[in-house]
Motif scaffolding. Structure first.
Motif, PDB file in Angstrom:
ATOM      1  N   ASN A  44       1.112  -1.276  -0.023  1.00  0.00           N
ATOM      2  CA  ASN A  44       0.181  -0.390  -0.155  1.00  0.00           C
ATOM      3  C   ASN A  44       0.330   1.294  -0.056  1.00  0.00           C
ATOM      4  O   ASN A  44       0.652   2.079  -0.641  1.00  0.00           O
ATOM      5  CB  ASN A  44      -0.890   0.007   1.339  1.00  0.00           C
ATOM      6  CG  ASN A  44      -2.125  -0.725   0.655  1.00  0.00           C
ATOM      7  OD1 ASN A  44      -3.071  -0.839  -0.130  1.00  0.00           O
ATOM      8  ND2 ASN A  44      -2.427  -1.404   1.566  1.00  0.00           N
ATOM      9  N   THR A  47       2.993   1.404  -3.243  1.00  0.00           N
ATOM     10  CA  THR A  47       1.507   2.051  -4.344  1.00  0.00           C
ATOM     11  C   THR A  47       1.337   3.539  -4.278  1.00  0.00           C
ATOM     12  O   THR A  47       0.750   4.061  -5.505  1.00  0.00           O
ATOM     13  CB  THR A  47       1.170   1.427  -4.364  1.00  0.00           C
ATOM     14  OG1 THR A  47       0.990  -0.286  -4.294  1.00  0.00           O
ATOM     15  CG2 THR A  47      -0.328   1.163  -5.691  1.00  0.00           C
ATOM     16  N   ASP A  48       1.380   3.627  -3.238  1.00  0.00           N
ATOM     17  CA  ASP A  48       0.918   5.461  -3.125  1.00  0.00           C
ATOM     18  C   ASP A  48       1.827   6.136  -3.010  1.00  0.00           C
ATOM     19  O   ASP A  48       1.612   7.374  -4.118  1.00  0.00           O
ATOM     20  CB  ASP A  48       0.335   5.434  -1.113  1.00  0.00           C
ATOM     21  CG  ASP A  48      -0.801   4.763  -0.527  1.00  0.00           C
ATOM     22  OD1 ASP A  48      -1.995   4.527  -1.416  1.00  0.00           O
ATOM     23  OD2 ASP A  48      -0.578   4.689   0.640  1.00  0.00           O
ATOM     24  N   ARG A 118      -9.404  -2.201   6.770  1.00  0.00           N
ATOM     25  CA  ARG A 118      -8.549  -2.201   4.994  1.00  0.00           C
ATOM     26  C   ARG A 118      -8.014  -3.063   4.754  1.00  0.00           C
ATOM     27  O   ARG A 118      -7.591  -3.030   3.715  1.00  0.00           O
ATOM     28  CB  ARG A 118      -8.105  -0.452   5.320  1.00  0.00           C
ATOM     29  CG  ARG A 118      -9.208   0.793   6.095  1.00  0.00           C
ATOM     30  CD  ARG A 118      -8.552   1.873   5.846  1.00  0.00           C
ATOM     31  NE  ARG A 118      -7.346   1.824   7.315  1.00  0.00           N
ATOM     32  CZ  ARG A 118      -7.083   2.528   8.121  1.00  0.00           C
ATOM     33  NH1 ARG A 118      -8.720   2.497   8.495  1.00  0.00           N
ATOM     34  NH2 ARG A 118      -6.611   2.469   8.963  1.00  0.00           N
ATOM     35  N   SER A 122      -7.826  -3.836   0.728  1.00  0.00           N
ATOM     36  CA  SER A 122      -6.565  -3.927   0.107  1.00  0.00           C
ATOM     37  C   SER A 122      -6.267  -5.351  -0.617  1.00  0.00           C
ATOM     38  O   SER A 122      -6.056  -4.884  -2.480  1.00  0.00           O
ATOM     39  CB  SER A 122      -5.323  -2.893   0.900  1.00  0.00           C
ATOM     40  OG  SER A 122      -5.711  -1.209   1.439  1.00  0.00           O
ATOM     41  N   ARG A 126      -7.914  -4.183  -4.185  1.00  0.00           N
ATOM     42  CA  ARG A 126      -6.707  -3.169  -5.110  1.00  0.00           C
ATOM     43  C   ARG A 126      -5.682  -4.055  -5.795  1.00  0.00           C
ATOM     44  O   ARG A 126      -4.915  -3.869  -6.939  1.00  0.00           O
ATOM     45  CB  ARG A 126      -5.335  -2.314  -3.934  1.00  0.00           C
ATOM     46  CG  ARG A 126      -4.710  -0.690  -4.429  1.00  0.00           C
ATOM     47  CD  ARG A 126      -4.257  -0.688  -3.067  1.00  0.00           C
ATOM     48  NE  ARG A 126      -3.649   0.859  -3.824  1.00  0.00           N
ATOM     49  CZ  ARG A 126      -2.791   1.460  -2.895  1.00  0.00           C
ATOM     50  NH1 ARG A 126      -2.627   1.469  -1.997  1.00  0.00           N
ATOM     51  NH2 ARG A 126      -2.162   2.787  -3.447  1.00  0.00           N
TER      52      ARG A 126
END
Length: 571
Positions: A44, A47-48, A118, A122, A126
């Motif tokens: 995460n 990727t952010d 979350r 994800s 995601r």
């Protein structure tokens, strides 16, 4: 502005094979925990950063046996259940604390409920339940370099047969190509354990066994990593001296550990790569930088010990959630104060700024003193971030953002260092590891010495089977391939490590014994020289379903080759 030097994080991601091998406290839940607490948050974060346009780079090793588990459909399904279950447990805690009027704990329970929810979103939405695919995508887009490892993290210097070293490396490289669509350039030697070429007696003649670098060169690998003292000389420091948080730090407290008698005779620096031994111009080594590493590894002054960070060891008696913070040095576990996520986030920002400034200072200082472009390889176990140090992934994210904006530091990867700043010197490395005392002690001591004779006997038995059945097909080939899997799993460095640390001694001993028994049972089937009967087929099918990594394995990689690291077609 010209850069003073280059920096790469080197994150080593590894867990032993735990598929269908128990749940709690030891077993497959190790993988579920690491997915939830480390690998998902890391993906995460990366990727952010990519979405923000941050031009970061780093090196992330994923061991082949971990990759097999992360891609396993059964483990994927089990993880979904694991994350959903913990989100539900935290939600139940919200009601429990609400009833008692404890608003602080209620809000923390709500924090964890959202955190696990979350994570599940994800994982499924995601990343499409495909973490290896996510790592591959980041590599394909130039953000990370994925390093490989020996197939099951076998402790290579203590293996008696070059066939096993070759089989571990060859199988690992083959699995990497299958998962990432390209050959690896970098490798993490299991436990940073290195052995140079040695001369041994066999059947009345001398055989020169190649150094580990020769096995890497044969597979096209360009760079590996070592502990600080392996390159710099002197006494072991950091992790090898038992100064680390987590399992490694406990070894010197359980034993009187002697320092390695081997020492670097021509000391170098961790700010430069070096060609190694018998693979000049082919394979380089990068030593772990201790000054930057200790800011994270140290159990006494490292960032993870900050009073505002989450306490790892105290868990709620009902849900198992970790609702407390460290609170300061010497605070009794029962007296830990409640965790404060907002305050912890402030400390993350402080520590990230400090680390960015430290890296800039260290590289600038090296350039000014030596007139050379320096490189820093800052190596850690990936699971330190998020699992042991809950806020660690947020810290990594902030550091990468800060270093990407630095005017003096170039973010890079391990193989890029070797390609763009080629070594100018050849180094003969001493035998070493990042275990206690810098030697092989953690894996070979009074508590683990019973494991090595059976491993060595199994190595020879596998060589004999390959010699007698060089071109097996059908059922015989399947049984031999399964025997090769069991041999690889038997050789995992995790079993002696867990015995030595005392964290899972009985579990590790049992797993070791099970893989040994399975290997010998399969070999016995082959030695009968007749097709499998109904019971033997049942046993084989059960083992093939339970221990199923490396579907493309070729048992012939274990053909006798003492004294040779050269590549062959098998595997």
């Amino acid at each position: 502005m010209a850069k003073s030097g280059a920096f790469t994080f080197v994150l080593h991601s590894h867990l032993p094979y735990a598929r269908q091998a128990g749940m709690w406290p030891h077993g497959e839940e190790w993988v579920h925990e690491a997915i939830a607490e480390t690998y998902l948050p890391l993906l995460n974060a990366l990727t952010d950063l990519e979405a923000e346009g941050v031009p970061y780079q780093l090196t992330i090793g994923v061991t082949p046996i971990l990759g097999e588990q992360l891609a396993d459909p059964l483990i994927v399904d089990h993880f979904v259940h694991y994350a959903a279950e913990r989100a539900a447990w935290a939600a139940e805690d919200v009601g429990r604390f609400d009833k008692t009027g404890d608003t602080v704990m209620r809000d923390l329970a709500r924090f964890y409920h959202h955190w696990y929810a979350r994570a599940l979103t994800s994982f499924q939405d995601r990343f499409g339940r495909d973490l290896i695919g996510a790592f591959r995508g980041l590599q394909d887009r130039g953000r990370i370099e994925v390093a490989t490892c020996a197939a099951t993290h076998g402790y290579l210097p203590l293996l008696a047969r070059d066939s096993s070293i070759y089989g571990q490396v060859k199988t690992g490289v083959g699995a990497y190509k299958q998962r990432y669509g390209r050959p690896p350039k970098a490798i993490w030697l299991p436990e940073c354990a290195y052995r140079a070429a040695v001369v041994e007696q066999e059947d009345g003649r001398e055989i020169r066994r190649p150094g580990l670098e020769s096995f890497l060169a044969a597979q096209g690998i360009r760079v590996f990593f070592s502990e600080t003292h392996t390159v710099e000389g002197g006494r072991p420091v950091g992790k090898a001296a038992g100064e680390a948080i987590g399992l490694y730090g406990g070894v010197p407290r359980r034993y009187a550990v002697a320092l390695s008698p081997e020492e670097q005779s021509e000391p170098g620096t961790t700010f430069q790569p070096y060609w190694v031994g018998d693979a000049v111009g082919e394979v380089a080594v990068l030593g772990r930088n201790n000054r930057t590493g200790q800011q994270v590894w140290s159990g006494t002054f490292g960032y993870p010990g900050d009073a505002w960070y989450r306490e790892f060891h105290r868990k709620d008696g009902v849900s198992g959630m970790q609702y407390w913070r460290i609170g300061g040095p010497g605070v009794d576990l029962g007296d830990k104060p409640p965790y404060d996520p907002a305050k912890a986030a402030e400390r993350v920002a402080d520590h990230a700024r400090h680390y960015v400034a430290l890296v800039e200072e260290v590289l600038t200082e090296y350039q000014q003193q030596n007139g050379r472009f320096g490189v820093i390889s800052s190596a850690y176990d990936t699971e330190l971030f998020g699992h042991w140090w809950f806020e660690g992934v947020d810290w990594l994210k902030a550091v990468l953002r800060g270093l990407a904006a630095s005017e003096s530091v170039e973010l890079t990867t391990a193989s890029r260092i070797v390609e763009e700043h080629a070594p100018e010197r050849v180094m003969q490395l001493p035998e070493s590891s990042w275990g206690a005392g810098g030697s092989h002690f953690t894996w070979l001591n009074v508590d683990t010495q019973w494991m090595w004779p059976p491993i060595h006997a199994a190595e020879r038995r596998m060589e004999d089977l390959v010699a007698r059945h060089p071109d097996a097909d059908g059922e015989l080939r399947d049984v031999l391939n399964q025997a090769a899997r069991e041999l690889l799993l038997l050789q995992s460095s995790d079993w002696p490590f867990l015995v030595t640390t005392g964290q899972a001694k009985e579990y590790a001993s049992q797993r070791f014994t099970e893989h040994l028994e399975r290997f010998n049972q399969l070999c016995d089937f082959v030695d009968t020289g007749v097709p499998l009967d109904i019971e033997a087929k049942r046993v084989y099918s059960s083992l093939a379903e339970r221990d199923n990594p490396f579907p493309a394995i070729d048992y012939r990689v274990f053909a006798a080759r003492q004294g040779s690291a050269a590549d062959t077609a098998a595997g």
